[in-house]
Design an enzyme around this catalytic site. Structure first.
Site, PDB file in Angstrom:
ATOM      1  N   LEU A  50       0.897  -1.375  -0.063  1.00 13.06           N
ATOM      2  CA  LEU A  50       0.247   0.026  -0.032  1.00 13.06           C
ATOM      3  C   LEU A  50       0.863   1.208   0.008  1.00 13.06           C
ATOM      4  O   LEU A  50       0.373   2.251  -0.382  1.00 13.06           O
ATOM      5  CB  LEU A  50      -0.826  -0.049   1.267  1.00 13.06           C
ATOM      6  CG  LEU A  50      -1.815  -1.029   1.459  1.00 13.06           C
ATOM      7  CD1 LEU A  50      -2.608  -1.099   2.753  1.00 13.06           C
ATOM      8  CD2 LEU A  50      -2.915  -1.173   0.548  1.00 13.06           C
ATOM      9  N   GLY A  51       1.850   1.038   0.453  1.00 11.89           N
ATOM     10  CA  GLY A  51       3.032   2.182   0.702  1.00 11.89           C
ATOM     11  C   GLY A  51       4.345   1.913   0.964  1.00 11.89           C
ATOM     12  O   GLY A  51       4.734   0.704   1.275  1.00 11.89           O
ATOM     13  N   MET A  52       5.441   2.657   0.764  1.00 12.32           N
ATOM     14  CA  MET A  52       6.609   2.540   0.959  1.00 12.32           C
ATOM     15  C   MET A  52       7.383   3.605   1.713  1.00 12.32           C
ATOM     16  O   MET A  52       7.117   4.641   1.679  1.00 12.32           O
ATOM     17  CB  MET A  52       7.488   2.215  -0.284  1.00 12.32           C
ATOM     18  CG  MET A  52       6.862   1.328  -1.351  1.00 12.32           C
ATOM     19  SD  MET A  52       7.644  -0.483  -0.858  1.00 12.32           S
ATOM     20  CE  MET A  52       9.545  -0.483  -1.072  1.00 12.32           C
ATOM     21  N   GLY A  56      10.790   0.283   5.011  1.00 14.77           N
ATOM     22  CA  GLY A  56      10.012  -0.642   4.909  1.00 14.77           C
ATOM     23  C   GLY A  56       8.870  -0.422   4.159  1.00 14.77           C
ATOM     24  O   GLY A  56       9.087   0.722   3.519  1.00 14.77           O
ATOM     25  N   VAL A  58       4.320  -0.739   3.808  1.00 13.93           N
ATOM     26  CA  VAL A  58       2.907  -1.124   4.464  1.00 13.93           C
ATOM     27  C   VAL A  58       2.431  -2.161   3.422  1.00 13.93           C
ATOM     28  O   VAL A  58       2.021  -1.723   2.297  1.00 13.93           O
ATOM     29  CB  VAL A  58       2.007   0.221   4.656  1.00 13.93           C
ATOM     30  CG1 VAL A  58       0.870  -0.133   5.242  1.00 13.93           C
ATOM     31  CG2 VAL A  58       2.912   1.142   5.551  1.00 13.93           C
ATOM     32  N   ASP A 167       4.236  15.236  12.551  1.00 13.15           N
ATOM     33  CA  ASP A 167       4.417  14.749  11.259  1.00 13.15           C
ATOM     34  C   ASP A 167       2.825  14.961  10.277  1.00 13.15           C
ATOM     35  O   ASP A 167       2.723  14.170   9.735  1.00 13.15           O
ATOM     36  CB  ASP A 167       4.988  13.526  10.786  1.00 13.15           C
ATOM     37  CG  ASP A 167       5.527  13.500   9.535  1.00 13.15           C
ATOM     38  OD1 ASP A 167       5.867  14.424   8.983  1.00 13.15           O
ATOM     39  OD2 ASP A 167       6.109  12.521   8.830  1.00 13.15           O
TER      40      ASP A 167
END
Length: 351
Positions: A50-52, A56, A58, A167
């Protein structure tokens, strides 16, 4: 009858304070007794990325036994150590397992193996606000106000627990099935009673006091809220340049240009949040979050109705059913290589 609204406001304020006091007790218990190894990697089927991130990715996963879908953050222990992010990751896990609020992503399981750390969170299928904002260009003020209200409540909750997020940005706001937000990525979050000095965050969103290496406090999140609202309503952040150093110069100067299309109420709120002088920044004054929640731009916001998710969302993401990940970008997949020897055991003993 003249003072009825004031009485109602006072009652609401009291019930909010009661809620936060109870929430603090619940948080402190979980903070002091963190859960460890609540599942294992073989209980999940990995479906797609789903994401980088820097150390790591996700992944969308399915729990073999229950069939439930989750978002699994997989962190390479050696990369985390190499990039000196051990403390941030331990903070993230300890905070996630202790918080509980409608607009904050929930940690369901955490565990580790020889090579990786795993944080398994509820899956939020609508994708990042960032993608939505890119697609539509900018949000109308009522649309931006709907999202901003949820971030205000989430930050109020976090600050009541002495937590700073550090963030807040569109990439870290996910849209759920109902069209409401979930704040995610607590990689820079920290429990701070007084001031802290670490330089971290995203250049466009950094408060001036962080850039100037001054000790800073929770007020940095209210600055970031100002940047976020500006970006939602305008389509790009208020301080923008090719190089971080140029962005920092603009931030520290405190000069913000407002497009004429913004309402005067919104301009006033943004000037009060994007305020270099901490003694004048909204959220950091005697009335705390009250100055923000009672601001004219939020005049039509029912804070209780937002908290209870009773307000109809201006946008509902497309969602065909469990496991639909069409609102996320595509990434190249790669196999997880797990070492036969345990890596970085000492550094992550408390994970």
């Amino acid at each position: 009858m003249g003072n009825a609204p004031a009485k109602k406001d006072t009652e609401q304020e009291e019930s909010v304070n009661e809620f936060l006091a109870k929430a603090r007790g619940d948080f402190l218990y979980r903070w002091g007794n963190p859960a460890q190894n609540t599942a294992s990697s073989d209980q999940f089927e990995r479906l797609r990325t789903l994401g980088m991130g820097s150390f790591g990715r996700v992944m969308l996963v399915r729990h073999q036994e229950t069939g439930g879908h989750y978002a699994m953050k997989i962190l390479n222990k050696q990369k985390v150590v190499k990039m000196k992010q051990v403390e941030h990751i331990l903070n993230e896990k300890r905070i996630l397992q202790a918080i509980d609020f409608p607009f904050l992503v929930k940690l369901q399981f955490s565990f580790k193996d020889n090579s990786y750390l795993y944080l398994v969170m509820e899956y939020v299928p609508g994708g990042e606000m960032f993608s939505r904002l890119q697609r539509v260009g900018r949000f109308s003020e009522p649309h931006a106000c709907f999202y901003a209200a949820q971030v205000v409540l989430a930050v109020q909750y976090l600050h009541s627990l002495d937590l700073i997020h550090r963030d807040l940005k569109p990439e870290n706001l996910l849209i759920d099935q109902q069209g409401y937000l979930q704040v995610t990525d607590f990689g820079f979050a920290k429990r701070v009673k007084g001031r802290t000095w670490t330089l971290c965050g995203t250049p466009e969103y950094l408060a001036p006091e962080i850039i100037l290496s001054k000790g800073y406090n929770k007020a940095v999140d209210w600055w970031a809220l100002g940047v976020l609202i500006y970006e939602m309503a305008v389509g790009f952040p208020p301080f923008y340049a090719d190089q971080p150093i140029q962005i920092y110069e603009k931030i520290v100067s405190g000069r913000v240009r407002f497009p004429s299309k913004l309402s005067s109420d919104l301009k006033h709120l943004l000037r009060s949040l994007l305020q270099v002088d901490l003694t004048k920044r909204f959220g950091n004054l005697r009335n705390g979050v009250g100055d923000i929640k009672n601001h004219k731009w939020f005049a039509t916001t029912s804070w209780i109705a937002i908290y209870e998710k009773k307000v109809e969302a201006p946008f509902i993401p497309k969602y065909t059913g469990p496991g639909d990940a069409s609102n996320f970008d595509d990434y190249e997949e790669e196999e997880l290589r797990i070492s036969i020897n345990e890596k970085c055991a000492k550094e992550f003993s408390e994970f």
